[in-house]
Write a protein that holds these residues in place. Structure first.
Motif, PDB file in Angstrom:
ATOM      1  N   PHE A 151       0.853  -1.181   0.000  1.00 22.74           N
ATOM      2  CA  PHE A 151       0.000   0.000   0.000  1.00 22.74           C
ATOM      3  C   PHE A 151       0.892   1.234   0.000  1.00 22.74           C
ATOM      4  O   PHE A 151       1.895   1.273   0.711  1.00 22.74           O
ATOM      5  CB  PHE A 151      -0.892   0.049   1.246  1.00 22.74           C
ATOM      6  N   VAL A 152       0.532   2.212  -0.790  1.00 27.09           N
ATOM      7  CA  VAL A 152       1.127   3.541  -0.631  1.00 27.09           C
ATOM      8  C   VAL A 152       0.243   4.276   0.371  1.00 27.09           C
ATOM      9  O   VAL A 152      -0.966   4.442   0.156  1.00 27.09           O
ATOM     10  CB  VAL A 152       1.189   4.315  -1.956  1.00 27.09           C
ATOM     11  N   MET A 153       0.832   4.683   1.478  1.00 27.58           N
ATOM     12  CA  MET A 153       0.110   5.400   2.533  1.00 27.58           C
ATOM     13  C   MET A 153       0.528   6.866   2.511  1.00 27.58           C
ATOM     14  O   MET A 153       1.721   7.177   2.566  1.00 27.58           O
ATOM     15  CB  MET A 153       0.419   4.799   3.902  1.00 27.58           C
ATOM     16  N   ASP A 157      -0.276  15.885   7.373  1.00 30.48           N
ATOM     17  CA  ASP A 157       0.402  16.588   8.463  1.00 30.48           C
ATOM     18  C   ASP A 157       1.412  15.694   9.180  1.00 30.48           C
ATOM     19  O   ASP A 157       1.458  15.630  10.415  1.00 30.48           O
ATOM     20  CB  ASP A 157      -0.622  17.125   9.476  1.00 30.48           C
ATOM     21  N   CYS A 158       2.223  15.012   8.405  1.00 31.62           N
ATOM     22  CA  CYS A 158       3.176  14.052   8.970  1.00 31.62           C
ATOM     23  C   CYS A 158       4.581  14.372   8.473  1.00 31.62           C
ATOM     24  O   CYS A 158       4.805  14.519   7.270  1.00 31.62           O
ATOM     25  CB  CYS A 158       2.777  12.631   8.556  1.00 31.62           C
ATOM     26  N   ASP A 159       5.518  14.483   9.407  1.00 32.95           N
ATOM     27  CA  ASP A 159       6.905  14.779   9.060  1.00 32.95           C
ATOM     28  C   ASP A 159       7.739  13.514   8.852  1.00 32.95           C
ATOM     29  O   ASP A 159       8.899  13.596   8.450  1.00 32.95           O
ATOM     30  CB  ASP A 159       7.562  15.617  10.172  1.00 32.95           C
ATOM     31  N   PHE A 160       7.162  12.355   9.163  1.00 37.95           N
ATOM     32  CA  PHE A 160       7.917  11.114   9.060  1.00 37.95           C
ATOM     33  C   PHE A 160       7.857  10.576   7.628  1.00 37.95           C
ATOM     34  O   PHE A 160       7.062  11.018   6.805  1.00 37.95           O
ATOM     35  CB  PHE A 160       7.370  10.063  10.034  1.00 37.95           C
ATOM     36  N   GLY A 161       8.710   9.571   7.361  1.00 36.03           N
ATOM     37  CA  GLY A 161       8.736   8.994   6.029  1.00 36.03           C
ATOM     38  C   GLY A 161       9.207  10.010   5.013  1.00 36.03           C
ATOM     39  O   GLY A 161      10.102  10.823   5.268  1.00 36.03           O
ATOM     40  N   SER A 162       8.601   9.983   3.840  1.00 35.06           N
ATOM     41  CA  SER A 162       8.904  10.953   2.795  1.00 35.06           C
ATOM     42  C   SER A 162       7.785  11.992   2.783  1.00 35.06           C
ATOM     43  O   SER A 162       6.845  11.909   2.009  1.00 35.06           O
ATOM     44  CB  SER A 162       9.001  10.239   1.443  1.00 35.06           C
ATOM     45  N   ASN A 163       7.883  12.941   3.711  1.00 39.04           N
ATOM     46  CA  ASN A 163       6.833  13.947   3.892  1.00 39.04           C
ATOM     47  C   ASN A 163       5.458  13.300   4.060  1.00 39.04           C
ATOM     48  O   ASN A 163       4.463  13.725   3.473  1.00 39.04           O
ATOM     49  CB  ASN A 163       6.801  14.932   2.718  1.00 39.04           C
ATOM     50  N   GLY A 164       5.436  12.234   4.862  1.00 39.60           N
ATOM     51  CA  GLY A 164       4.174  11.559   5.152  1.00 39.60           C
ATOM     52  C   GLY A 164       3.821  10.448   4.191  1.00 39.60           C
ATOM     53  O   GLY A 164       2.773   9.807   4.348  1.00 39.60           O
ATOM     54  N   ASN A 267      11.063   5.005   5.075  1.00 36.08           N
ATOM     55  CA  ASN A 267       9.851   5.350   4.323  1.00 36.08           C
ATOM     56  C   ASN A 267       9.215   4.117   3.675  1.00 36.08           C
ATOM     57  O   ASN A 267       8.126   4.186   3.117  1.00 36.08           O
ATOM     58  CB  ASN A 267      10.136   6.426   3.262  1.00 36.08           C
ATOM     59  N   VAL A 268       9.921   2.991   3.726  1.00 39.31           N
ATOM     60  CA  VAL A 268       9.381   1.698   3.282  1.00 39.31           C
ATOM     61  C   VAL A 268       9.365   0.794   4.506  1.00 39.31           C
ATOM     62  O   VAL A 268      10.414   0.484   5.071  1.00 39.31           O
ATOM     63  CB  VAL A 268      10.254   1.075   2.170  1.00 39.31           C
ATOM     64  N   ALA A 288      -5.211   7.956  11.497  1.00 40.80           N
ATOM     65  CA  ALA A 288      -4.464   9.122  11.015  1.00 40.80           C
ATOM     66  C   ALA A 288      -5.131   9.768   9.801  1.00 40.80           C
ATOM     67  O   ALA A 288      -4.618  10.735   9.255  1.00 40.80           O
ATOM     68  CB  ALA A 288      -3.038   8.713  10.652  1.00 40.80           C
ATOM     69  N   LYS A 289      -6.297   9.196   9.400  1.00 38.29           N
ATOM     70  CA  LYS A 289      -7.025   9.690   8.220  1.00 38.29           C
ATOM     71  C   LYS A 289      -6.112   9.713   6.981  1.00 38.29           C
ATOM     72  O   LYS A 289      -6.124  10.644   6.187  1.00 38.29           O
ATOM     73  CB  LYS A 289      -7.637  11.061   8.483  1.00 38.29           C
ATOM     74  N   ALA A 290      -5.309   8.668   6.861  1.00 36.42           N
ATOM     75  CA  ALA A 290      -4.377   8.559   5.741  1.00 36.42           C
ATOM     76  C   ALA A 290      -5.095   8.060   4.488  1.00 36.42           C
ATOM     77  O   ALA A 290      -6.085   7.334   4.574  1.00 36.42           O
ATOM     78  CB  ALA A 290      -3.240   7.602   6.091  1.00 36.42           C
ATOM     79  N   GLU A 291      -4.582   8.457   3.321  1.00 37.01           N
ATOM     80  CA  GLU A 291      -5.031   7.872   2.067  1.00 37.01           C
ATOM     81  C   GLU A 291      -4.255   6.568   1.875  1.00 37.01           C
ATOM     82  O   GLU A 291      -3.037   6.530   2.068  1.00 37.01           O
ATOM     83  CB  GLU A 291      -4.737   8.816   0.904  1.00 37.01           C
ATOM     84  N   ALA A 292      -4.978   5.511   1.506  1.00 31.97           N
ATOM     85  CA  ALA A 292      -4.346   4.204   1.304  1.00 31.97           C
ATOM     86  C   ALA A 292      -4.584   3.761  -0.131  1.00 31.97           C
ATOM     87  O   ALA A 292      -5.732   3.543  -0.530  1.00 31.97           O
ATOM     88  CB  ALA A 292      -4.919   3.187   2.283  1.00 31.97           C
TER      89      ALA A 292
END
Length: 331
Positions: A151-153, A157-164, A267-268, A288-292
């Motif tokens: 999944f690409v998540m 408003d997330c600073d982790f990974g690759s800009n969220g 980020n992976v 986190a209301k993330a797009e999946a």
């Protein structure tokens, strides 16, 4: 520019042809209308034209190519190819003809023959039904031992990974990978991240332990998988075993795994089994209301992607755009 807009731009830049075999499903037809309007891809719908147009009432799908297996002039060629591919399994011509009346088998054969560049299905079919013809007809990609999913998540408003933005794998397909399989999933997922996000993958091999903080056979599997991945892909930034916070939070990574080039920067995210991956992506999506975006398959010779049966038309559009980009990269 957000992730999906970036993917759509890549899809438009080199237009591909995607087959949608679930052509009597309204969400598929709504997605086809959007894809054609936005010029993301050329679309092939599989089935009876009159039935499809009746189901598409009120929609404009005039730009789609509708192909009916019952009246297809290349069906004999398709049957010949399927019999040849499955001769070791004793498939008869009669059985092949029956299989190819299934829109999923027919759609995958269109991809095999280069008539389409990829296929997207799963709005009304199980993952097993979507992937079975893909593995029988297309088989695995060169130098790939395992088909897996990710999944690409996209976390707001997330600073982790690759800009969220993260890749979570495997969260949809392989239930309990061994160390070799987990290493293969890590390497494939890193390639997928690079292809879709366009940035350097930093791979965290996840566990309930960080660098020996716990002893258990499940931890040993992740440690072994990390060693294998490093050996097979020496230029890849990969490390483990890491707890989730040590993998993505810089301060925790520096404390728990000092000296690691991955800890705090991953980020992976490679989950140790399907339980963890599936729970992890759904938690992130809901809390986190993330797009999946996914599950996206990796490791098949040509791109075939599965949808969640709860998907929306917009979800289908997103997966089609991703499939187009995968097809560009597999040329």
């Amino acid at each position: 520019m957000d992730f999906l807009q970036s993917i759509k731009q890549k899809a438009k830049a080199c237009k591909k042809t995607i087959v949608l075999p679930e052509s009597l499903e309204r969400r598929t037809l709504e997605a086809a209308q959007i894809i054609l309007q936005e010029e993301l891809a050329n679309i092939i719908l599989v089935g009876n034209e009159a039935a499809i147009l009746e189901k598409a009432e009120g929609l404009n799908i005039s730009g789609a190519n509708i192909v009916d297996p019952e009246h297809y002039d290349r069906m004999n060629d398709f049957v010949d190819t399927l019999v040849e591919l499955r001769k070791s399994k004793g498939l008869t011509r009669e059985q092949a003809e029956k299989l190819l009346k299934d829109p999923l088998y027919f759609g995958v054969m269109m991809v095999k023959k280069g008539i389409a560049d990829g296929m997207v299905a799963g709005a009304v079919n199980s993952t097993a039904n979507v992937l079975r013809p893909s593995l029988q007809i297309l088989k695995t990609a060169p130098n790939t031992k395992l088909v897996s999913s990710f999944f690409v998540m996209v976390v707001p408003d997330c600073d982790f990974g690759s800009n969220g933005i993260f890749v979570f794998s495997d969260a949809g397909l392989v239930p309990n990978p061994n160390a070799e399989e987990l290493a293969a999933i890590a390497i494939s997922s890193a390639k997928s991240f690079k292809a879709l996000v366009g940035e350097e993958p930093v791979v965290g091999m996840l566990s309930f332990s960080t660098k020996g903080s716990a002893n258990h056979p499940d931890v040993d599997k992740v440690i072994e998988a990390t060693k294998i991945a490093k050996k097979l892909a020496p230029d890849l930034k990969v490390d483990g075993e890491l707890q989730l916070d040590a993998a993505i939070v810089p301060s925790v990574g520096a404390s728990k795994a000092p000296g690691s080039e991955v800890a705090g920067k991953a980020n992976v995210l490679i989950f140790p089994d399907l339980d963890a991956g599936n729970i992890g992506y759904k938690l992130t999506q809901r809390l986190a209301k993330a797009e999946a975006y996914g599950p996206i398959t990796q490791g098949i010779a040509k791109p075939v992607n599965d949808l969640s049966r709860g998907c929306s038309a917009e979800d289908i559009v997103g997966v089609v755009a991703i499939t187009c980009v995968q097809a560009q990269l597999s040329e």
